[in-house]
Design an enzyme around this catalytic site. Sequence first.
Site, mmCIF file in Angstrom:
data_model
loop_
_atom_site.group_PDB
_atom_site.id
_atom_site.type_symbol
_atom_site.label_atom_id
_atom_site.label_comp_id
_atom_site.label_asym_id
_atom_site.label_seq_id
_atom_site.Cartn_x
_atom_site.Cartn_y
_atom_site.Cartn_z
ATOM 1 N N ASP A 33 -3.878 10.172 9.333
ATOM 2 C CA ASP A 33 -4.158 8.741 9.477
ATOM 3 C C ASP A 33 -5.459 8.609 10.269
ATOM 4 N N LEU A 35 -6.125 5.886 11.894
ATOM 5 C CA LEU A 35 -5.777 4.891 12.918
ATOM 6 C C LEU A 35 -6.576 3.592 12.756
ATOM 7 N N SER A 36 -7.023 3.316 11.535
ATOM 8 C CA SER A 36 -7.769 2.074 11.317
ATOM 9 C C SER A 36 -6.849 0.865 11.414
ATOM 10 N N PHE A 83 0.424 6.577 1.610
ATOM 11 C CA PHE A 83 0.454 5.186 2.079
ATOM 12 C C PHE A 83 -0.936 4.676 2.426
ATOM 13 N N LYS A 87 -4.735 -3.161 3.433
ATOM 14 C CA LYS A 87 -3.698 -3.936 2.723
ATOM 15 C C LYS A 87 -3.758 -5.453 2.904
ATOM 16 N N SER A 127 2.797 -2.115 -5.368
ATOM 17 C CA SER A 127 3.226 -3.409 -4.839
ATOM 18 C C SER A 127 3.662 -4.328 -5.973
ATOM 19 N N THR A 129 2.730 -7.062 -6.210
ATOM 20 C CA THR A 129 1.553 -7.869 -6.501
ATOM 21 C C THR A 129 1.012 -7.570 -7.908
ATOM 22 N N TYR A 154 -7.592 -6.474 -3.342
ATOM 23 C CA TYR A 154 -6.492 -5.603 -2.905
ATOM 24 C C TYR A 154 -5.537 -5.330 -4.069
ATOM 25 N N LYS A 158 -4.469 -1.738 -6.373
ATOM 26 C CA LYS A 158 -3.148 -1.171 -6.684
ATOM 27 C C LYS A 158 -3.045 -0.903 -8.185
ATOM 28 N N ASN A 184 8.736 -7.357 -0.604
ATOM 29 C CA ASN A 184 8.205 -7.750 0.722
ATOM 30 C C ASN A 184 8.921 -7.007 1.846
ATOM 31 N N ASN A 204 1.420 -12.295 7.243
ATOM 32 C CA ASN A 204 2.741 -12.208 6.618
ATOM 33 C C ASN A 204 3.761 -13.044 7.376
HETATM 34 P P1 NAD Z 1 -0.277 -0.197 7.414
HETATM 35 O O1 NAD Z 1 -1.650 -0.732 7.508
HETATM 36 O O2 NAD Z 1 0.658 -0.416 8.533
HETATM 37 O O3 NAD Z 1 -0.345 1.388 7.134
HETATM 38 C C1 NAD Z 1 -1.399 1.986 6.431
HETATM 39 C C2 NAD Z 1 -1.911 3.141 7.290
HETATM 40 O O4 NAD Z 1 -2.960 3.802 6.582
HETATM 41 C C3 NAD Z 1 -2.482 2.678 8.625
HETATM 42 O O5 NAD Z 1 -1.916 3.445 9.660
HETATM 43 C C4 NAD Z 1 -3.987 2.954 8.509
HETATM 44 O O6 NAD Z 1 -4.547 3.306 9.747
HETATM 45 C C5 NAD Z 1 -4.003 4.074 7.491
HETATM 46 N N1 NAD Z 1 -5.218 4.172 6.676
HETATM 47 C C6 NAD Z 1 -5.831 3.209 5.951
HETATM 48 N N2 NAD Z 1 -6.895 3.719 5.301
HETATM 49 C C7 NAD Z 1 -6.946 5.039 5.628
HETATM 50 C C8 NAD Z 1 -7.822 6.099 5.263
HETATM 51 N N3 NAD Z 1 -8.847 5.937 4.459
HETATM 52 N N4 NAD Z 1 -7.557 7.332 5.783
HETATM 53 C C9 NAD Z 1 -6.522 7.537 6.621
HETATM 54 N N5 NAD Z 1 -5.675 6.559 6.983
HETATM 55 C C10 NAD Z 1 -5.888 5.335 6.492
HETATM 56 O O7 NAD Z 1 0.340 -0.724 6.043
HETATM 57 P P2 NAD Z 1 1.836 -0.635 5.489
HETATM 58 O O8 NAD Z 1 2.385 -2.003 5.470
HETATM 59 O O9 NAD Z 1 2.586 0.448 6.159
HETATM 60 O O10 NAD Z 1 1.522 -0.247 3.978
HETATM 61 C C11 NAD Z 1 1.578 1.097 3.526
HETATM 62 C C12 NAD Z 1 1.233 1.137 2.054
HETATM 63 O O11 NAD Z 1 2.142 0.305 1.340
HETATM 64 C C13 NAD Z 1 -0.168 0.592 1.713
HETATM 65 O O12 NAD Z 1 -0.671 1.367 0.643
HETATM 66 C C14 NAD Z 1 0.104 -0.820 1.263
HETATM 67 O O13 NAD Z 1 -0.880 -1.283 0.372
HETATM 68 C C15 NAD Z 1 1.439 -0.635 0.557
HETATM 69 N N6 NAD Z 1 2.219 -1.884 0.466
HETATM 70 C C16 NAD Z 1 2.499 -2.579 1.614
HETATM 71 C C17 NAD Z 1 3.228 -3.757 1.528
HETATM 72 C C18 NAD Z 1 3.512 -4.588 2.752
HETATM 73 O O14 NAD Z 1 3.803 -5.772 2.599
HETATM 74 N N7 NAD Z 1 3.466 -4.024 3.966
HETATM 75 C C19 NAD Z 1 3.702 -4.196 0.279
HETATM 76 C C20 NAD Z 1 3.418 -3.435 -0.851
HETATM 77 C C21 NAD Z 1 2.671 -2.274 -0.742
HETATM 78 C C1 WQD Z 2 5.745 -14.665 2.150
HETATM 79 C C2 WQD Z 2 6.074 -16.153 1.992
HETATM 80 C C3 WQD Z 2 4.173 -17.609 2.058
HETATM 81 C C4 WQD Z 2 3.150 -16.931 6.237
HETATM 82 C C5 WQD Z 2 1.936 -10.331 0.549
HETATM 83 C C6 WQD Z 2 0.877 -9.717 -0.335
HETATM 84 C C7 WQD Z 2 1.495 -8.818 -1.355
HETATM 85 C C8 WQD Z 2 2.413 -7.788 -0.703
HETATM 86 C C9 WQD Z 2 3.388 -8.422 0.205
HETATM 87 C C10 WQD Z 2 1.187 -5.774 -0.256
HETATM 88 C C11 WQD Z 2 5.081 -16.878 1.093
HETATM 89 C C12 WQD Z 2 5.106 -17.898 3.214
HETATM 90 C C13 WQD Z 2 3.782 -16.880 5.014
HETATM 91 C C14 WQD Z 2 3.193 -18.145 6.979
HETATM 92 C C15 WQD Z 2 4.486 -19.138 5.230
HETATM 93 N N1 WQD Z 2 1.676 -6.866 0.120
HETATM 94 N N2 WQD Z 2 4.438 -17.966 4.519
HETATM 95 N N3 WQD Z 2 3.862 -19.205 6.449
HETATM 96 O O1 WQD Z 2 2.368 -13.525 0.101
HETATM 97 O O2 WQD Z 2 4.593 -12.625 -0.694
HETATM 98 O O3 WQD Z 2 2.786 -11.082 -0.252
HETATM 99 O O4 WQD Z 2 2.703 -9.274 1.140
HETATM 100 O O5 WQD Z 2 1.146 -5.279 -1.340
HETATM 101 O O6 WQD Z 2 0.458 -8.188 -2.038
HETATM 102 O O7 WQD Z 2 0.185 -10.759 -0.975
HETATM 103 O O8 WQD Z 2 3.873 -12.239 1.675
HETATM 104 O O9 WQD Z 2 4.573 -12.498 4.000
HETATM 105 O O10 WQD Z 2 2.322 -13.413 3.297
HETATM 106 O O11 WQD Z 2 4.377 -14.545 2.508
HETATM 107 O O12 WQD Z 2 5.077 -20.119 4.787
HETATM 108 O O13 WQD Z 2 2.612 -18.264 8.065
HETATM 109 O O14 WQD Z 2 5.980 -16.788 3.268
HETATM 110 O O15 WQD Z 2 3.674 -18.809 1.534
HETATM 111 O O16 WQD Z 2 5.810 -17.804 0.353
HETATM 112 P P1 WQD Z 2 3.382 -12.489 0.147
HETATM 113 P P2 WQD Z 2 3.738 -13.142 2.958
#
Ligand code: NAD
Ligand code: WQD
Length: 344
Positions: A33, A35-36, A83, A87, A127, A129, A154, A158, A184, A204
């Site tokens: 990681d 740590l960004s 991961f 994001k 995702s 998404t 973003y 994906k 989510n 979020n």
């Molecule tokens: P996060 O940001 O907490 O974790 C991602 C980690 O990757 C971080 O620790 C960051 O420092 C590290 N990172 C980023 N770019 C890097 C690079 N080039 N080299 C090394 N490290 C790097 O995010 P998360 O919520 O844990 O998400 C993990 C994965 O799941 C991501 O690919 C994200 O797109 C995907 N995802 C997340 C969600 C969500 O809502 N959290 C939903 C769908 C998919």
């Molecule tokens: C959830 C619901 C908002 C904040 C995002 C990414 C998606 C995926 C998951 C990575 C929505 C509502 C939110 C607030 C609110 N990530 N809301 N007030 O939009 O479903 O998805 O995270 O892949 O790609 O787009 O998640 O948590 O932002 O929102 O009313 O202050 O909560 O409108 O209906 P979302 P979210």
Amino acid sequence: MNKRILVTGGTGYIGSHTVVELMQQGYEVVIVDNLSNSNITVLDGIQAIVGRRPEFVNADCCDYVAMDNVFRSYPDIKGVIHFAAAKAVGESVEKPLHYYRNNMHSLTTVLELMQEHEVHHIVFSSSCTVYGQPDPEHLPVDETAPRKKALSPYGNTKQINEDIIMDQAHACASLRATILRYFNPIGAHPSALIGELPNGVPNNLLPFVTQTAAGLRDELRVFGDDYNTPDGSCIRDYIYVVDLAKAHVCAIERMLSGKTQEQVEIFNLGTGRGLSVLEIVRTFEEVTGQKLKYRIVGRREGDIEQVWADPTRANTVLGWRADTPIRDVLLSAWNWEKHLRNIK
Ligand code: NAD
Ligand code: WQD
């Protein structure tokens, strides 16, 4: 024989919970990681939960030389869970090139080095998404639903990353990949020792809810109550991060034991149940006893009205189910927020 897994982005939110589950199942883990978007102290949390500390390399997955060194230093790596990605949807609109560079280049670097070092198994974080707003006949959305044109750079990364994996699998017969499309993810480890660490003002819903309850934010803005849903607010499939983490262990086990039936398998990871924003608010208030200050405001641009998963394939093929009750999940999120803010 060591079963070592390389977890990129392993100090992040979902990564750290997955590292815990892997280690508790006897896997050796090396985290890479940069740590960004995470903090090194996450390793202390993991160690406190598991009783062992994972190996950690501070490196950028886009750095070929640094990543080559990781594969050389740990020749027992049997699989990769990737991961590492940037994001934040909104930020990706502001800084598309950063998103394309980081999210594309990190995956291609990892795939190149896997081929070079004869590592054949990868789990990729995708995702929901990719589905955009599914047509009504596709709700709940299963894996056969069409991908819709991405609404953000973003989301586009994906989709492209999924395609890169498909193309590489086509070219490299030994590669096995599992693409996990998360809905989510919310909540924190029941120990409250690891959880989500959002940077700045959360985008979020859940971190905004817990920060509002903790007094860091004045009020939650609920984005719209005029959608075509029972209470007018948007519907999502909120999945507990620990359940989600366990799915990664199932996916790795399935590949390592040679059970996969296709070179690339895709699974939706959700609960199969949609909850509205207002249901989340009400349930949070009930289980935590915290009154949440909130206000209905206009719709947020780009928001999808409603989406939730049909997780049947993951349930039957992976043998995995997200079954933690939402009340426990919301309580875990609050306990984590209290731990962060030293609230008794
Ligand atoms: P996060 O940001 O907490 O974790 C991602 C980690 O990757 C971080 O620790 C960051 O420092 C590290 N990172 C980023 N770019 C890097 C690079 N080039 N080299 C090394 N490290 C790097 O995010 P998360 O919520 O844990 O998400 C993990 C994965 O799941 C991501 O690919 C994200 O797109 C995907 N995802 C997340 C969600 C969500 O809502 N959290 C939903 C769908 C998919
Ligand atoms: C959830 C619901 C908002 C904040 C995002 C990414 C998606 C995926 C998951 C990575 C929505 C509502 C939110 C607030 C609110 N990530 N809301 N007030 O939009 O479903 O998805 O995270 O892949 O790609 O787009 O998640 O948590 O932002 O929102 O009313 O202050 O909560 O409108 O209906 P979302 P979210």
